[in-house]
Scaffold this active site. Structure first.
Site, PDB file in Angstrom:
ATOM      1  CD  GLU A 128      40.249  43.937  38.916  1.00 30.42           C
ATOM      2  OE1 GLU A 128      39.459  42.997  38.747  1.00 30.42           O
ATOM      3  OE2 GLU A 128      41.256  43.842  39.635  1.00 30.42           O
ATOM      4  CG  ASP A 129      37.722  39.364  36.425  1.00 28.44           C
ATOM      5  OD1 ASP A 129      38.669  39.883  37.063  1.00 28.44           O
ATOM      6  OD2 ASP A 129      37.302  38.219  36.668  1.00 28.44           O
ATOM      7  CG  ASP A 149      42.456  41.205  37.698  1.00 27.08           C
ATOM      8  OD1 ASP A 149      43.209  40.790  38.600  1.00 27.08           O
ATOM      9  OD2 ASP A 149      41.407  40.621  37.358  1.00 27.08           O
ATOM     10  CG  LEU A 150      46.970  36.936  35.691  1.00 33.39           C
ATOM     11  CD1 LEU A 150      47.668  37.136  34.349  1.00 33.39           C
ATOM     12  CD2 LEU A 150      47.904  36.193  36.651  1.00 33.39           C
ATOM     13  CG  ASP A 151      43.911  35.130  38.497  1.00 33.41           C
ATOM     14  OD1 ASP A 151      44.477  34.314  37.761  1.00 33.41           O
ATOM     15  OD2 ASP A 151      44.353  35.445  39.624  1.00 33.41           O
ATOM     16  CE  LYS A 171      34.113  36.037  38.315  1.00 30.14           C
ATOM     17  NZ  LYS A 171      33.206  36.484  37.256  1.00 30.14           N
ATOM     18  CE  LYS A 216      43.263  43.456  42.300  1.00 30.38           C
ATOM     19  NZ  LYS A 216      43.220  42.606  41.090  1.00 30.38           N
ATOM     20  CB  THR A 218      43.199  31.861  36.093  1.00 32.78           C
ATOM     21  OG1 THR A 218      43.338  33.231  35.769  1.00 32.78           O
ATOM     22  CG2 THR A 218      44.357  31.046  35.603  1.00 32.78           C
ATOM     23  CB  SER A 274      47.591  39.707  39.715  1.00 32.14           C
ATOM     24  OG  SER A 274      47.040  38.494  40.193  1.00 32.14           O
ATOM     25  CB  ALA A 275      44.758  39.666  44.593  1.00 34.15           C
TER      26      ALA A 275
HETATM   27  C1  BG6 Z   1      42.925  36.980  42.332  1.00 35.34           C
HETATM   28  C2  BG6 Z   1      41.778  36.034  42.022  1.00 35.34           C
HETATM   29  O1  BG6 Z   1      43.514  37.396  41.140  1.00 35.34           O
HETATM   30  O2  BG6 Z   1      43.905  36.317  43.123  1.00 35.34           O
HETATM   31  C3  BG6 Z   1      41.204  35.457  43.301  1.00 35.34           C
HETATM   32  O3  BG6 Z   1      40.769  36.772  41.329  1.00 35.34           O
HETATM   33  C4  BG6 Z   1      42.316  34.809  44.117  1.00 35.34           C
HETATM   34  O4  BG6 Z   1      40.221  34.511  42.970  1.00 35.34           O
HETATM   35  C5  BG6 Z   1      43.431  35.827  44.380  1.00 35.34           C
HETATM   36  O5  BG6 Z   1      41.822  34.351  45.371  1.00 35.34           O
HETATM   37  C6  BG6 Z   1      44.603  35.230  45.166  1.00 35.34           C
HETATM   38  O6  BG6 Z   1      45.200  34.245  44.379  1.00 35.34           O
HETATM   39  P1  BG6 Z   1      46.248  33.158  44.883  1.00 35.34           P
HETATM   40  O7  BG6 Z   1      46.685  32.496  43.586  1.00 35.34           O
HETATM   41  O8  BG6 Z   1      47.368  33.899  45.555  1.00 35.34           O
HETATM   42  O9  BG6 Z   1      45.533  32.248  45.798  1.00 35.34           O
HETATM   43 MG    MG Z   2      40.243  39.170  38.194  1.00 35.00          MG
END
Ligand code: BG6
Ligand code: MG
Length: 223
Positions: free
Chosen positions: A175-176, A13-15, A49, A151, A21, A120-121
């Site tokens: 993952e977090d 996962d990234l964020d 998250k 997710k 972030t 990452s989402a």
């Molecule tokens: C996930 C974050 O990585 O990405 C979420 O944990 C976020 O908080 C989701 O809503 C979608 O991100 P973005 O940048 O496409 O709005």
């Molecule tokens: Mg995350």
């Protein structure tokens, strides 16, 4: 749990795992929640998250039973505002925003021949990776717009293994978010949850912070 010796790849996962972030996503949503008069709390912040942009907005509105108060066009405007808030925070990012231990961990994984992919989402993940100077580690990543389900559905982590040509059993997902850990487990990978072990109780392995992410610690946890 799989055997450590079977592991050939890591799906990240990234964020909130590679970079801080997740705090920026929260701040940006908090501003939108204030704007529409939805009460913000830590439980809501945790529930968001890993959740896609539109699903996050729907969760925020549902938190105050407001989900039917907005048209689709109004929701799209609110989601765009959130992203503008978020991009202002991302614009300030540098490699100093990489979380503790991540850079040496990634280098160690590469040195030991493990394959890496990004699950990452976020549609902003290429931009964030660029600010962090980590693009070279993640040449394999999933385009979240290509997903049928976000997710906690297993699709994204299943694809994270597929793009490495590995079986899920050969991968560790990191993952977090509780939704992310559910996705890893559903995909049949070994899950590492970073953060509050109560929130991430479903993870196979729990580490309080990214500083604990080392091959030696993972090997010990899987023994
Ligand atoms: C996930 C974050 O990585 O990405 C979420 O944990 C976020 O908080 C989701 O809503 C979608 O991100 P973005 O940048 O496409 O709005
Ligand atoms: Mg995350």
């Amino acid at each position: 749990m799989a055997k450590f010796s079977d592991i050939k790849g890591f799906v990240f996962d990234l964020d909130g795992v590679i970079t801080d972030t997740s705090i920026f996503h929260s701040q940006a949503w908090h501003q939108v929640a204030d704007q529409v008069g939805v009460k913000w709390d830590d439980h809501l912040a945790d529930a968001l998250k890993g959740i896609s942009r539109m699903d996050s907005l729907n969760l925020i509105l549902a938190h105050d039973h407001r989900e039917n108060d907005f048209t689709l066009a109004e929701k799209t405007t609110l989601a765009t505002q959130k992203n503008e808030n978020y991009l202002k925070l991302v614009a300030q990012m540098t490699p100093a925003n990489i979380l503790p231990g991540i850079k040496p961990f990634l280098a160690d994984l590469k040195a030991h021949g493990y394959l890496l992919s990004l699950a990452s989402a976020s549609k902003n993940s290429p931009l964030v990776l660029k600010h962090l100077g980590l693009e070279a580690y993640f040449t394999k990543s999933i385009d979240p717009t290509s997903l049928t389900h976000g997710k906690p559905d297993p699709e994204i982590f299943r694809r994270g293994a597929e793009i490495l040509n590995l079986d899920p059993q050969q991968c560790i997902g990191v993952e977090d978010a509780a939704a992310g850990v559910q996705s890893i487990n559903g995909a049949g990978e070994t899950s590492i949850g970073i953060g509050d072990a109560t929130v991430l109780a479903a993870a196979d392995i729990n580490f309080a912070t990214t500083a604990q992410l080392t091959l030696a610690n993972i090997k010990a946890a899987m023994a």
